[in-house]
Design an enzyme around this catalytic site. Sequence first.
Site, PDB file in Angstrom:
ATOM      1  N   LYS A   1      17.570  -7.778 -12.717  1.00 37.01           N
ATOM      2  CA  LYS A   1      16.421  -8.976 -13.393  1.00 37.01           C
ATOM      3  C   LYS A   1      16.552 -10.594 -13.692  1.00 37.01           C
ATOM      4  O   LYS A   1      16.551 -11.882 -13.158  1.00 37.01           O
ATOM      5  CB  LYS A   1      15.709  -7.883 -13.823  1.00 37.01           C
ATOM      6  CG  LYS A   1      14.014  -8.876 -13.628  1.00 37.01           C
ATOM      7  CD  LYS A   1      13.260  -8.596 -12.489  1.00 37.01           C
ATOM      8  CE  LYS A   1      11.976  -8.938 -12.624  1.00 37.01           C
ATOM      9  NZ  LYS A   1      11.192  -7.810 -11.409  1.00 37.01           N
TER      10      LYS A   1
ATOM     11  N   LYS B   1      21.340  -1.568   0.535  1.00 34.58           N
ATOM     12  CA  LYS B   1      21.253  -0.068   0.000  1.00 34.58           C
ATOM     13  C   LYS B   1      19.492   0.003  -0.106  1.00 34.58           C
ATOM     14  O   LYS B   1      19.372  -0.828  -0.251  1.00 34.58           O
ATOM     15  CB  LYS B   1      21.595  -0.589  -1.219  1.00 34.58           C
ATOM     16  CG  LYS B   1      20.719   0.649  -2.540  1.00 34.58           C
ATOM     17  CD  LYS B   1      20.420   1.015  -3.778  1.00 34.58           C
ATOM     18  CE  LYS B   1      20.284   2.017  -4.132  1.00 34.58           C
ATOM     19  NZ  LYS B   1      18.759   1.173  -5.223  1.00 34.58           N
TER      20      LYS B   1
ATOM     21  N   LYS C   1      13.456   1.274  -1.935  1.00 36.17           N
ATOM     22  CA  LYS C   1      12.285   0.353  -1.933  1.00 36.17           C
ATOM     23  C   LYS C   1      11.756  -1.272  -1.762  1.00 36.17           C
ATOM     24  O   LYS C   1      10.559  -2.064  -1.614  1.00 36.17           O
ATOM     25  CB  LYS C   1      11.105   0.847  -2.749  1.00 36.17           C
ATOM     26  CG  LYS C   1      10.428   2.719  -2.630  1.00 36.17           C
ATOM     27  CD  LYS C   1      10.456   3.397  -3.737  1.00 36.17           C
ATOM     28  CE  LYS C   1      11.508   4.091  -4.414  1.00 36.17           C
ATOM     29  NZ  LYS C   1      11.120   5.480  -5.158  1.00 36.17           N
TER      30      LYS C   1
HETATM   31  P1  ADP Z   1      14.570   2.669  -5.069  1.00 43.73           P
HETATM   32  O1  ADP Z   1      15.863   1.860  -5.064  1.00 43.73           O
HETATM   33  O2  ADP Z   1      14.485   2.776  -3.999  1.00 43.73           O
HETATM   34  O3  ADP Z   1      13.494   2.628  -5.916  1.00 43.73           O
HETATM   35  P2  ADP Z   1      14.822   4.659  -6.923  1.00 43.73           P
HETATM   36  O4  ADP Z   1      15.743   3.718  -7.786  1.00 43.73           O
HETATM   37  O5  ADP Z   1      13.385   5.711  -7.365  1.00 43.73           O
HETATM   38  O6  ADP Z   1      14.903   4.175  -5.151  1.00 43.73           O
HETATM   39  O7  ADP Z   1      16.389   6.594  -6.397  1.00 43.73           O
HETATM   40  C1  ADP Z   1      15.372   7.378  -7.033  1.00 43.73           C
HETATM   41  C2  ADP Z   1      16.789   8.236  -7.042  1.00 43.73           C
HETATM   42  O8  ADP Z   1      17.183   7.716  -5.372  1.00 43.73           O
HETATM   43  C3  ADP Z   1      18.021   7.552  -7.428  1.00 43.73           C
HETATM   44  O9  ADP Z   1      19.101   8.963  -8.027  1.00 43.73           O
HETATM   45  C4  ADP Z   1      18.939   7.558  -7.015  1.00 43.73           C
HETATM   46  O10 ADP Z   1      20.261   7.362  -7.037  1.00 43.73           O
HETATM   47  C5  ADP Z   1      18.556   7.374  -5.658  1.00 43.73           C
HETATM   48  N1  ADP Z   1      18.739   6.740  -4.292  1.00 43.73           N
HETATM   49  C6  ADP Z   1      17.627   5.702  -3.943  1.00 43.73           C
HETATM   50  N2  ADP Z   1      18.457   4.794  -3.153  1.00 43.73           N
HETATM   51  C7  ADP Z   1      19.425   5.500  -2.592  1.00 43.73           C
HETATM   52  C8  ADP Z   1      20.064   5.167  -1.832  1.00 43.73           C
HETATM   53  N3  ADP Z   1      20.469   3.742  -1.479  1.00 43.73           N
HETATM   54  N4  ADP Z   1      22.030   6.166  -1.804  1.00 43.73           N
HETATM   55  C9  ADP Z   1      21.850   6.397  -2.183  1.00 43.73           C
HETATM   56  N5  ADP Z   1      21.144   7.584  -3.736  1.00 43.73           N
HETATM   57  C10 ADP Z   1      19.440   6.649  -3.853  1.00 43.73           C
END
Ligand code: ADP
Length: 334
Positions: free
Chosen positions: A112, A200, A203
């Site tokens: 950020k 990656k 969201k």
């Molecule tokens: P986002 O990046 O969509 O906000 P979160 O941070 O809420 O997702 O992630 C929730 C869980 O899912 C965490 O354990 C995170 O490491 C895993 N995760 C999220 N996106 C990925 C990805 N593209 N590849 C592998 N693991 C992921």
Amino acid sequence: MKKISLTGIKPTGTPHLGNYLGAIRPALELAKDYDTVYFIADYHALTTVHDGKEMAENIHKVAATWLACGLDPEKGLFYKQSDIPEIFELSWALSCFTPKGFMNRAHAYKAKVEANRANGEDLDTNVNMGLYCYPCLMDADILMFNADVVPVGKDQKQHVEFARDVAIRFNKQMGKDVFVVPEPLIQETTDVIPGLDGRKMSKSYDNTIELFLDEKARKKKVNKIVTNSLPLEAAKDPDTCNVFNLFKLFATPEETAALAETYRAGGMGWGYAKGELQRVLERTFGEAREKYNDLMAHPDRIDEILHAGAEKARPIAREHMDKVREVLGYGKSF
Ligand code: ADP
Ligand code: TRP
């Protein structure tokens, strides 16, 4: 005694394939050999979600996802973080053992700040204290329930390492092994799941494929996956292709080998590869989608399950927090 596997998911939107492959699927596989503590990290989501209705809906979505994917709420612990106030008490105590430098280095906060720098903004723009202290709350989540392993995607490794470090510091300074030292568990094959644009899946990048889309909506998303522009006749490299890289995570070894062969042989259009991906996704999530939709139509059932889970988890948290209080000189709570 079995070891404990613990992980949490933030209710900040609709769960997607990255969450499933990086966190949910590995966590559910561990349920065979570990006692499990799986929860909804709803107060973590408060760093970004400031709309109560949206929060409540997101909580239901994440809970329904866990349940639809096969989590058995009768086994282990399944709750929402906000129902266990002891976690917030512990978070404060741990923050007093955490070097500020850890927070400065925490990747979500750093990202950020860097974005603000790149945009010529004040470095603190849109940084609330919740975001800054986020890892301290995560330490409390993990250390409260004596987790041995924490299955997460690669992006969360640093946070789990903070929890390790804080546990070691606390135990050493207080001269007592109050906390189990946890380990991150990251699956190499699913460490970073690519999204529609090859970055990656997240969201925050708006490049996700949600788990329980109906077939039509999912097809639309799958069609958006970025591929190269080689013509139909050209031989194609499966290993550098986003479609193939997702496909292989849901396909059998035989299906994976067959599609790789088709790529290399030439004469395959992207429509075919995307159709194959669509097929394995429907096979994986078709049945679970019905369960998910049914739960989402009855949020009171989800609430009941979460409340029962919190009732089971809270005495465990209270007992552990009392141990921490005693070591620190506060005495038990009453
Ligand atoms: P986002 O990046 O969509 O906000 P979160 O941070 O809420 O997702 O992630 C929730 C869980 O899912 C965490 O354990 C995170 O490491 C895993 N995760 C999220 N996106 C990925 C990805 N593209 N590849 C592998 N693991 C992921
Ligand atoms: N920070 C994690 C994420 O963004 C969610 C989370 C909160 C978590 N507390 C946790 C994950 C404890 C594992 C263990 O995805």
